[in-house]
Design an enzyme around this catalytic site. Structure first.
Site, PDB file in Angstrom:
ATOM      1  N   PRO A  89       0.848  -1.389   0.151  1.00  0.00           N
ATOM      2  CA  PRO A  89       0.009  -0.147   0.019  1.00  0.00           C
ATOM      3  C   PRO A  89       0.795   1.169  -0.069  1.00  0.00           C
ATOM      4  O   PRO A  89       0.465   2.201  -0.376  1.00  0.00           O
ATOM      5  CB  PRO A  89      -0.896   0.067   1.303  1.00  0.00           C
ATOM      6  N   GLU A 116       0.567  -8.582   8.415  1.00  0.00           N
ATOM      7  CA  GLU A 116       0.827  -7.006   8.709  1.00  0.00           C
ATOM      8  C   GLU A 116       1.723  -6.052   7.868  1.00  0.00           C
ATOM      9  O   GLU A 116       1.390  -5.196   7.495  1.00  0.00           O
ATOM     10  CB  GLU A 116       1.005  -6.739  10.138  1.00  0.00           C
ATOM     11  N   ARG A 154      -0.268  -7.067 -21.919  1.00  0.00           N
ATOM     12  CA  ARG A 154      -0.884  -6.974 -22.974  1.00  0.00           C
ATOM     13  C   ARG A 154      -0.211  -5.773 -24.119  1.00  0.00           C
ATOM     14  O   ARG A 154      -0.405  -5.546 -25.082  1.00  0.00           O
ATOM     15  CB  ARG A 154      -2.548  -6.195 -22.607  1.00  0.00           C
ATOM     16  N   ASP A 169      -5.565   2.972 -25.665  1.00  0.00           N
ATOM     17  CA  ASP A 169      -6.323   2.993 -24.571  1.00  0.00           C
ATOM     18  C   ASP A 169      -6.229   4.180 -23.849  1.00  0.00           C
ATOM     19  O   ASP A 169      -5.487   5.182 -24.046  1.00  0.00           O
ATOM     20  CB  ASP A 169      -5.473   1.772 -23.830  1.00  0.00           C
TER      21      ASP A 169
END
Length: 240
Positions: A89, A116, A154, A169
């Site tokens: 994160p 954790e 991709r 895209d």
């Protein structure tokens, strides 16, 4: 490209990696992947890979030894210099630009943690990149690693049937992608824009760029802050 995943749950990767574009990419020899259960590298009696954090606190922390030894074993069998990516994160938010950067590499190693967090020595002395797929927390890094891998694979040569698909895209151009339509031209009174049915290539290109700018302004105006607008594009935006 070679992609290796360090994970406690290797079976999680099978469905995604063996389906759709990912499967076709492997059939075209565009990339190959492997999973490594780093629990098998634990050297303690019970094959533990986590322990309580120094200083106390909730949760368990992944120990450095199994992770370091697993990465070292991968590096020993290759002559390339792989990027070692930590899914966490606190990492930089993943973007299309980062996907394009990583698609130029020959070898990637993803570390997918649980619990954790990681022992900080993994972060400081082993990894080259830290990546987050958004401001939220998942149970583990596997899902994030698969998302990142899909966006990278991709972009590899010959993976998509039409090379322009990836180039046009959303985010690849710096803008959100324009709307798309297909047959029928009239569906329950809802019409496909006349410009797209005109057969005039310049008219179609202008319509698509104008709609792309419009959509970006409405939904992601932050993307326009650093986008180099032409005079014509500025004029189109001023019409909205």
């Amino acid at each position: 490209m070679k992609i290796d995943f360090l994970t406690l749950f290797p079976d999680m990767f099978t469905g995604v990696m063996e389906s759709s574009i990912m499967k076709k990419a492997q059939e075209k020899n565009a990339f190959q992947y492997r999973t490594f259960d780093f629990r098998s590298f634990a050297t303690n009696k019970h094959n533990k890979v986590d322990d309580y954090p120094y200083g106390g606190g909730a949760g368990m922390v992944l120990m450095p030894q199994p992770i370091f030894d697993c990465v070292d074993s991968i590096k020993e069998e290759t002559t390339d210099n792989p990027r070692v990516i930590l899914m966490c994160p606190q990492g930089e938010t993943f973007t299309q630009k980062k996907a394009e950067e990583l698609s130029e590499e020959d070898h990637l190693i993803f570390i997918c943690g649980h619990y954790e967090g990681y022992d900080e020595r993994i972060r400081e002395h082993l990894v080259t990149d830290e990546i987050s797929i958004g401001d939220f927390v998942l149970t583990g890094g596997e899902l994030g690693a698969m998302v990142v891998t899909d966006s990278i694979v991709r972009l590899l040569p010959e993976v998509l049937g039409n090379k322009a698909s990836a180039q046009e895209d959303s985010f690849s151009t710096g803008l959100l992608e324009h709307p798309h339509y297909t047959r029928p031209a009239d569906y329950k009174g809802m019409q496909v824009p006349e410009s797209l049915r005109s057969g005039n290539h310049q008219k179609i290109a202008d319509w698509r760029k104008k709609e792309s700018l419009k959509r970006t302004k409405e939904r992601r105006p932050d993307l326009l802050e650093n986008y180099p607008l032409s005079e014509k594009e500025k004029e189109w935006l001023s019409e909205e």
